[in-house]
Design an enzyme around this catalytic site. Structure first.
Site, PDB file in Angstrom:
ATOM      1  N   LYS A  26       0.823  -1.202   0.000  1.00  0.00           N
ATOM      2  CA  LYS A  26       0.000   0.000   0.000  1.00  0.00           C
ATOM      3  C   LYS A  26       0.864   1.263   0.000  1.00  0.00           C
ATOM      4  O   LYS A  26       0.651   2.186  -0.795  1.00  0.00           O
ATOM      5  CB  LYS A  26      -0.926  -0.010   1.220  1.00  0.00           C
ATOM      6  CG  LYS A  26      -1.987   1.101   1.212  1.00  0.00           C
ATOM      7  CD  LYS A  26      -2.755   1.153   2.518  1.00  0.00           C
ATOM      8  CE  LYS A  26      -3.581  -0.079   2.756  1.00  0.00           C
ATOM      9  NZ  LYS A  26      -4.796  -0.136   1.930  1.00  0.00           N
ATOM     10  N   ARG A  96      -3.696   2.828   8.483  1.00  0.00           N
ATOM     11  CA  ARG A  96      -3.962   1.543   7.831  1.00  0.00           C
ATOM     12  C   ARG A  96      -2.699   0.696   7.777  1.00  0.00           C
ATOM     13  O   ARG A  96      -1.590   1.218   7.725  1.00  0.00           O
ATOM     14  CB  ARG A  96      -4.449   1.736   6.387  1.00  0.00           C
ATOM     15  CG  ARG A  96      -5.705   2.579   6.222  1.00  0.00           C
ATOM     16  CD  ARG A  96      -5.934   2.842   4.732  1.00  0.00           C
ATOM     17  NE  ARG A  96      -6.990   3.797   4.472  1.00  0.00           N
ATOM     18  CZ  ARG A  96      -8.212   3.482   4.071  1.00  0.00           C
ATOM     19  NH1 ARG A  96      -8.520   2.222   3.897  1.00  0.00           N
ATOM     20  NH2 ARG A  96      -9.113   4.411   3.839  1.00  0.00           N
ATOM     21  N   GLY A 105      -8.236  -7.293   4.514  1.00  0.00           N
ATOM     22  CA  GLY A 105      -9.087  -7.434   5.686  1.00  0.00           C
ATOM     23  C   GLY A 105      -8.468  -8.156   6.854  1.00  0.00           C
ATOM     24  O   GLY A 105      -9.095  -8.304   7.900  1.00  0.00           O
ATOM     25  N   MET A 107      -5.700  -7.332   8.649  1.00  0.00           N
ATOM     26  CA  MET A 107      -5.152  -6.474   9.700  1.00  0.00           C
ATOM     27  C   MET A 107      -6.063  -5.271   9.909  1.00  0.00           C
ATOM     28  O   MET A 107      -7.082  -5.128   9.253  1.00  0.00           O
ATOM     29  CB  MET A 107      -3.718  -6.080   9.356  1.00  0.00           C
ATOM     30  CG  MET A 107      -2.760  -7.252   9.479  1.00  0.00           C
ATOM     31  SD  MET A 107      -1.076  -6.828   8.991  1.00  0.00           S
ATOM     32  CE  MET A 107      -1.243  -6.651   7.217  1.00  0.00           C
ATOM     33  N   ARG A 352      -3.430  -1.610  -6.155  1.00  0.00           N
ATOM     34  CA  ARG A 352      -2.600  -2.802  -5.993  1.00  0.00           C
ATOM     35  C   ARG A 352      -2.982  -3.768  -7.106  1.00  0.00           C
ATOM     36  O   ARG A 352      -4.065  -3.653  -7.685  1.00  0.00           O
ATOM     37  CB  ARG A 352      -2.823  -3.452  -4.627  1.00  0.00           C
ATOM     38  CG  ARG A 352      -4.253  -3.885  -4.364  1.00  0.00           C
ATOM     39  CD  ARG A 352      -4.445  -4.341  -2.933  1.00  0.00           C
ATOM     40  NE  ARG A 352      -5.851  -4.625  -2.640  1.00  0.00           N
ATOM     41  CZ  ARG A 352      -6.340  -4.794  -1.426  1.00  0.00           C
ATOM     42  NH1 ARG A 352      -5.547  -4.695  -0.377  1.00  0.00           N
ATOM     43  NH2 ARG A 352      -7.611  -5.057  -1.234  1.00  0.00           N
ATOM     44  N   HIS A 468     -15.860  -8.704   1.405  1.00  0.00           N
ATOM     45  CA  HIS A 468     -14.783  -9.535   1.944  1.00  0.00           C
ATOM     46  C   HIS A 468     -14.891 -10.974   1.448  1.00  0.00           C
ATOM     47  O   HIS A 468     -13.914 -11.575   0.994  1.00  0.00           O
ATOM     48  CB  HIS A 468     -14.826  -9.492   3.478  1.00  0.00           C
ATOM     49  CG  HIS A 468     -13.871 -10.441   4.132  1.00  0.00           C
ATOM     50  ND1 HIS A 468     -14.229 -11.714   4.535  1.00  0.00           N
ATOM     51  CD2 HIS A 468     -12.564 -10.316   4.419  1.00  0.00           C
ATOM     52  CE1 HIS A 468     -13.178 -12.318   5.053  1.00  0.00           C
ATOM     53  NE2 HIS A 468     -12.153 -11.495   5.005  1.00  0.00           N
ATOM     54  N   SER A 777      16.432 -40.930 -12.466  1.00  0.00           N
ATOM     55  CA  SER A 777      15.227 -40.223 -12.040  1.00  0.00           C
ATOM     56  C   SER A 777      15.347 -40.014 -10.535  1.00  0.00           C
ATOM     57  O   SER A 777      15.524 -40.989  -9.789  1.00  0.00           O
ATOM     58  CB  SER A 777      13.976 -41.035 -12.366  1.00  0.00           C
ATOM     59  OG  SER A 777      12.818 -40.329 -11.948  1.00  0.00           O
ATOM     60  N   CYS A 844      10.796 -37.423 -10.138  1.00  0.00           N
ATOM     61  CA  CYS A 844       9.459 -38.014 -10.192  1.00  0.00           C
ATOM     62  C   CYS A 844       8.782 -38.029  -8.825  1.00  0.00           C
ATOM     63  O   CYS A 844       7.786 -38.718  -8.640  1.00  0.00           O
ATOM     64  CB  CYS A 844       9.514 -39.425 -10.767  1.00  0.00           C
ATOM     65  SG  CYS A 844      10.536 -40.558  -9.793  1.00  0.00           S
ATOM     66  N   TYR A 864      13.642 -33.158 -17.335  1.00  0.00           N
ATOM     67  CA  TYR A 864      12.187 -33.224 -17.214  1.00  0.00           C
ATOM     68  C   TYR A 864      11.783 -33.290 -15.747  1.00  0.00           C
ATOM     69  O   TYR A 864      12.584 -33.598 -14.862  1.00  0.00           O
ATOM     70  CB  TYR A 864      11.616 -34.419 -17.975  1.00  0.00           C
ATOM     71  CG  TYR A 864      11.942 -35.773 -17.373  1.00  0.00           C
ATOM     72  CD1 TYR A 864      11.132 -36.333 -16.375  1.00  0.00           C
ATOM     73  CD2 TYR A 864      13.069 -36.493 -17.784  1.00  0.00           C
ATOM     74  CE1 TYR A 864      11.441 -37.561 -15.817  1.00  0.00           C
ATOM     75  CE2 TYR A 864      13.375 -37.715 -17.232  1.00  0.00           C
ATOM     76  CZ  TYR A 864      12.560 -38.251 -16.238  1.00  0.00           C
ATOM     77  OH  TYR A 864      12.864 -39.460 -15.674  1.00  0.00           O
TER      78      TYR A 864
END
Length: 909
Positions: A26, A96, A105, A107, A352, A468, A777, A844, A864
Site C-alpha cells: 500500500k 492503515r 481485511g 489487519m 494494488r 470480503h 530419475s 518423479c 524433465y
C-alpha cells in the site's frame, strides 16, 4: 540516522513502487501514484523495519521514530492547510496496515482519527454539515474502540440498531444529527463501562494507539492463518500508512468505492466495481448497504434499480476511466483501486495488483499481451502457476435437474455442494471429519478466514462483488455467491429460510458461483473445459520452456488425463499400485505366501498377465512418448493385513492355512520398513519378481510395436539403488529377459535401464552408477527423507513449529530443499554426466508439480519433471517461467562475464 518514515503527497514521494519490501504494498503504491500525478491525499508510511524492531524489542519503537513521525505529520498539515487537533480547522487521518503481500481485511484500520469533543465541533462548523461531523465521530469511536481498545463491536451495534428503531428508519444515513450526537455519548459510555476509563480525547495519543494496534494486528489470529495459507513469512512484518482523511460521507456529492480495472471473475476488459453515495469505505466492503454499480452496463446486467456512477456523476466517472487507463499502462497489470469522492473531487486511496480467479488471470494476461501492454514473456511471468489448479474446478451439469431457491451475485466462479454450516469453526470441525461443507453467513469478516479455507464454497446474504467474502473466495479459488438477499439466516436456530423453504445445518446445498444460483440438494457437476486463453498460455509456455513435463500414472484413466493436459510421457509408473485390488491382490498375496520359488513363479504367472495388460494400455495411450516403469518398491508386508479377521480372509482367498499367513506376516514385520527390505533389495532376494515385471514390460512393448506406427519407448527403472553391484546384478536379469522376449516374439524393440536416485549414497556414487544406468530419475520424496533423516509421515507433527521459528522456510516435502537435497542432486547430475554426457535426468517425486521445486530443477539442469496428471498444466507453466528467469539471469551475467554453464554448482563440488 536510520530513516523510519517516508512521505508522499502533492506530486512528490520519498518512496516508489519497487520499495514494496520496505514500504509495504500500500505504501509503495501510494508513493508511486503520488509521483505520477494522481490525486492522492498526503500522508506518510512507517516502514516494515519499524514492525520488525517493534517485535524484536518487546513492542518498543525506535527512539528516532517519534521525532520523524512529528516531522512527517507537520508536512501533511502544510500540504492540506489543516492542523492535527486544531479547534478551528482540524486535520483528520486514517491509519492503515500495508504488508508487502496483499492481505485483504486481515489487519486493522482506523478512520477519522483526530476527532474529539472539540475537533468535531470545528469539523461541523468548517463543513457546514453537523450530521456529517457526528457521523464521522460515531464511526471513529466505534472503530477505535474495536481495533485499539479491544471492545467487541456488537456492544456498539446494539445502540446503533436501537437508534434507527427509535427514529423509524432502516439505513444509518437516515439518522439525524441529534441521533448521532446521542450515539457518540452512548458509545463513550460503553467504553467507560467496559474499561473503567474514558475514551481518549488527545489526538496524539489516539495516533500512537492506532499505530500500535496496526502493528499488533500483524500477529492476530486471522493474519497468522492467512499467512499460513498463502505462505507469507512472519518476519516480513507490516508497514503502517497514516494519510489525510478525505470524506465520502459529507453529502450527496460525495461517494466512496472499490473498483477493478478489469473484471476479476472473467478477465473481460470491462471496468468493474461498486460505490456508495454519502458513505465511507468500510460501508462498501462490509455489506451494510447495497452498493451501486460503476457502469450502466453492469447495472443492467445485474438487474439493479440503483443508478450507476456513470449516471450519478458522469464527469467523475470519466476522470476515473482516465485513471484506470493510466494505472494499467503504468503498472502493466489489472489494478484493484479504492477511491473517494469529496464534494465533487476524486481522490485515489489505493492501488494494488488485483486478486482474480484463474480464468480471469489467464484472460487478462493473454489480452494484455495482444493489446501490446506486455510481452508474451511478461504475460507468462505474471501468472502464479498454482492458479491453474482453479481452472480444474467442476461446473454444474447443464442436464441435471436443480431446484433453485435463491439467486445472489456471481462473486467467484465454480460450483460446489456440501452440508450447510453457519460458523467458520463448524466448517473447520466438519472438514477435519472428512465432510464437504458450504459456509453460509449473513456477511463474512476477516475472522472467518479459517472457515472460508475449509469450506467448498461460501454463500452470504449481504455484500457485493467486492465484499470480503467475494475477494477472499476468489483468491482461494472457492465458489462464492454473495448478497443473496432473499435468504434469511437464523444463527441461533442454525437454519436459513427463503420463501417456504427451510434448510437446517447439515442439509445439502449447492451453489454456482458463476451464475449466483443457490440450490437445495446436491447437483451433479461436470469437469471443466480447458480452451481459449488456457490453450494460448500453454502454447506460449511450451514455446519457451526447456524441461519436458511427464506424469506419474499407472492407470489408463490417469494416463489419458495426463496426455490431455499435455504430458510428454510417463515419468513414473508405480507398478505396485496395479496389485491392490480384485484378483490382483489375491495373486500378489499367493506370491508372498509361497514357500518356495516354484510356488512363487506360479503366482507370478497370474500377475504377469495383469501387469502386461496394464502396461500395454499405457504404451498405447502415450503413443511413442517414453513410459518409465518402476519395479516393485514397497516392502511386502504392505500387501498383508495384520488383524486376525483380515488374515483369515486372506488365508481363505489364497487357499493356505491361517497359520501360514500369521507366520509370514510376522516374518515380514520390520522395525523401520522405509529403510528395510524394499526396492531393489526385493528383486535381489527374489529375482523372479524382477524377471516377471521385465517380461510384462517387454511383452507389452512387443505387442504395441507390432500394431502401432510409433514404437513404444520403454524405460525400466530400478528403485532404491545404493551400490553399483545391485544395479549390475538386476540389469543382467532385465537384459536377459529382454533378449528372451525378443527371441520368443520375433520382434525387436528398444528400451533403457535406469535407476532412481533416492539415497545420498547413490547421489555420491552417481558417476559409477552411470556406467550401468542409462538414465537417472530423482525420487525426491525418499531423497528428502534420507537426507534430512525425517519421516514424511511423522514430520508434520513438528515441522509447523520449525517454520514458525524460522528454522525452515518451507516444508521440504512440499518444496525441494535447494541447499541440501539440491546440492546432492547437482552432484549426481555432474558426476553422472561426466560418465555419460547425454544422460537424461528428471525428478518423479511430489516435488515435480511444485513451482518452486521446478525452478530448482531448471537451475540444476534436469531434462524433465514428472508429476500427478492434474499438476501437468501447472508444471508446464512453471517450467516456462523457470526457463525465462534463468535466461534473464544469464543475460545479466553475460553483460559482465561469460555465461555460466546450465548446471548450477552448490558447495565445493
Amino acid at each position: 540516522m536510520a530513516k523510519w518514515v517516508y512521505d508522499f503527497g502533492d506530486g512528490k514521494a520519498d518512496g516508489r513502487a519497487e520499495m514494496k519490501n520496505l514500504l509495504g504494498g500500500k505504501g509503495a503504491n501510494l508513493a508511486e501514484m503520488a509521483s505520477i500525478g494522481l490525486p492522492v491525499p498526503p500522508g506518510f508510511t512507517l516502514t516494515t523495519e519499524v514492525c520488525t524492531h517493534f517485535y524484536q524489542n518487546d513492542c518498543q519503537y525506535p527512539k528516532e521514530l517519534e521525532q520523524q513521525v512529528e516531522k512527517a505529520l507537520n508536512l501533511v498539515e502544510t500540504r492540506t492547510g489543516r492542523k492535527f487537533g486544531d479547534s478551528i480547522n482540524p486535520l483528520l487521518v486514517s491509519v492503515r496496515s500495508g504488508a508487502r503481500a496483499s492481505m485483504p481485511g486481515m489487519m486493522d484500520t482506523v478512520l477519522n482519527l483526530g476527532l474529539n469533543d472539540i475537533t468535531v465541533e470545528a469539523l461541523a462548523k468548517k463543513s457546514g454539515d453537523r450530521r456529517f461531523a457526528f457521523d464521522s465521530y460515531r464511526r471513529f469511536v466505534q472503530m477505535y474502540s474495536d481495533v485499539v481498545l479491544g471492545i467487541e463491536i456488537n456492544h456498539f451495534e446494539k445502540h446503533l440498531e436501537r437508534a434507527k428503531e427509535k427514529r423509524g428508519v432502516k439505513q444509518d444515513c437516515e439518522l439525524l444529527p441529534e441521533d448521532l450526537e446521542k450515539l457518540v455519548k452512548s458509545y463513550k459510555a460503553v467504553v467507560q463501562l467496559e474499561l473503567g476509563e474514558e475514551f481518549p480525547e488527545d489526538p496524539k495519543a489516539q495516533l500512537w494507539g492506532a499505530v500500535g494496534a496496526v502493528f499488533n494486528s500483524w500477529m492476530n489470529q486471522r493474519a497468522k492463518t492467512y499467512r499460513a495459507l498463502h505462505d507469507i513469512p512472519e518476519w516480513w512484518g507490516t508497514a503502517v500508512n497514516v494519510q489525510a482523511m478525505v470524506f465520502g460521507n459529507m453529502g450527496n456529492d460525495c461517494a466512496t468505492g472499490v473498483a477493478f480495472t478489469r473484471d476479476p471473475s472473467t478477465g473481460k476488459n470491462e471496468f468493474y466495481g461498486e460505490f456508495l453515495v454519502n458513505a465511507q469505505g468500510e460501508d462498501v466492503v462490509a455489506g451494510i448497504r447495497t452498493p451501486q454499480e460503476l457502469t450502466i452496463r453492469a447495472r443492467q446486467s445485474h438487474g439493479s434499480d440503483l443508478p450507476s456512477l456513470e449516471e450519478v456523476m458522469p464527469n467523475i466517472f470519466r476522470e476515473l476511466l482516465s485513471v484506470r487507463s493510466q494505472l494499467e499502462t503504468h503498472y502493466k497489470d489489472m489494478q484493484d483501486i479504492e477511491f473517494t469522492i469529496q464534494q465533487g473531487k476524486l481522490y485515489m486511496l489505493q492501488t494494488r495488483n488485483g486478486k482474480r480467479t484463474a480464468p480471469a488471470a489467464l484472460q487478462i494476461a493473454v489480452d494484455m499481451a495482444k493489446e501490446g501492454l506486455i510481452t508474451k514473456s511478461q504475460a507468462l511471468l505474471s501468472l502464479k502457476p498454482d492458479l491453474i489448479d482453479q481452472l480444474l474446478h467442476p461446473t454444474l451439469d447443464p442436464k441435471a435437474k436443480k431446484e433453485i431457491i435463491a439467486k445472489g451475485l456471481p462473486a467467484s466462479p465454480g460450483a460446489a455442494g456440501g452440508k450447510v454450516v453457519f460458523s467458520a469453526d463448524e466448517a473447520v470441525r466438519r472438514c477435519k471429519d472428512g465432510e464437504k461443507v458450504i459456509l453460509v453467513r449473513i456477511e463474512t469478516s476477516p475472522d472467518d478466514i479459517h472457515g472460508l479455507h475449509a469450506a467448498e464454497g461460501v454463500l452470504t446474504t449481504r455484500g457485493g462483488m467486492t465484499s470480503h467474502a467475494a475477494v477472499v473466495a476468489r483468491g482461494m479459488g472457492r465458489p462464492c455467491v454473495a448478497g443473496a438477499g432473499s435468504i434469511t439466516v437464523d444463527y441461533a436456530a442454525a437454519k436459513l429460510s427463503v420463501g417456504s423453504v427451510t434448510v437446517t445445518e447439515g442439509q445439502i446445498l449447492t451453489i454456482d458461483g458463476s451464475t449466483g444460483e443457490v440450490m437445495v440438494g446436491e447437483v451433479p457437476t461436470v469437469p471443466p473445459q480447458l480452451s481459449g486463453s488456457f490453450g494460448t498460455i500453454m502454447q506460449w509456455a511450451d514455446e519457451v520452456r526447456d524441461m519436458k513435463v511427464r506424469a506419474n500414472a499407472e492407470t489408463p484413466a490417469d494416463a489419458r488425463q495426463a496426455k490431455e493436459f499435455g504430458a510428454e510421457g510417463i515419468g513414473l509408473v508405480r507398478t505396485e499400485h496395479m496389485f491392490f485390488e480384485g484378483q490382483r491382490i489375491v495373486a500378489m498375496r499367493q506370491m508372498i505366501l509361497a514357500t518356495d520359488e516354484a510356488d512363487r513363479r506360479q503366482a507370478l504367472d497370474k500377475l504377469l498377465v495383469m501387469q502386461r495388460e496394464d502396461i500395454t494400455e499405457l504404451f498405447r495411450i502415450m503413443d511413442g512418448n517414453p513410459v518409465t516403469v518402476r519395479l516393485l518398491d514397497p516392502p511386502l508386508h504392505e500387501f498383508i493385513p495384520h488383524t486376525e479377521a483380515e488374515m483369515a480372509l486372506v488365508a481363505k482367498a489364497a487357499g493356505v492355512p491361517l497359520d501360514r499367513v500369521r507366520r509370514r506376516a510376522a516374518e515380514l514385520q520390520e522395525a523401520n520398513p522405509m529403510l528395510g527390505h524394499r526396492g531393489c533389495r526385493l528383486a535381489i532376494t527374489y529375482p523372479e519378481i524382477c524377471e516377471m515385471q521385465a517380461r510384462a514390460i517387454f511383452e507389452a512393448a512387443a505387442e504395441v510395436g507390432r500394431s502401432s506406427k510409433k514404437l513404444p519407448v520403454a524405460e525400466v527403472m530400478v528403485p532404491l539403488v545404493a551400490t553399483v553391484e545391485e544395479l549390475k546384478l538386476l540389469k543382467g536379469v532385465i537384459e536377459k529377459t529382454a533378449d528372451a522376449v525378443k527371441k520368443e516374439q520375433g520382434i525387436t524393440f528398444t528400451y533403457k535401464i535406469g535407476t532412481m536416485i533416492e539415497l545420498p549414497r547413490a547421489a555420491l556414487q552417481a558417476g559409477r552408477l552411470a556406467e550401468m544406468a542409462e538414465f537417472f530419475s530423482f525420487g525426491t520424496n525418499d531423497l528428502t527423507q534420507t537426507t534430512y533423516g525425517l519421516s514424511r509421515d511423522d514430520a508434520g507433527s513438528f515441522l509447523p513449529e520449525y517454520k514458525a521459528k524460522g528454522i525452515v522456510e518451507h516444508d521440504p516435502f512440499v518444496s525441494l530443499d535447494p541447499d541440501g537435497v539440491g546440492e546432492l542432486i547437482t552432484m549426481a547430475v555432474q558426476r553422472g554426466r561426466s560418465t555419460r554426457p547425454e544422460m537424461k535426468m528428471g525428478i518423479c517425486g511430489e516435488h515435480g508439480g511444485d513451482p518452486a521445486s521446478i525452478e530448482v530443477c531448471e537451475k540444476i539442469g534436469l531434462d524433465y519433471v514428472s508429476c500427478s496428471p492434474f499438476r501437468v498444466p501447472v508444471a508446464r507453466l512453471a517450467a516456462a517461467q523457470s526457463a525465462l528467469k534463468t535466461k534473464g539471469e544469464q543475460t545479466k551475467q553475460s553483460s559482465t562475464k561469460a555465461t555460466k554453464p546450465r548446471v548450477q554448482t552448490f558447495g565445493p563440488w
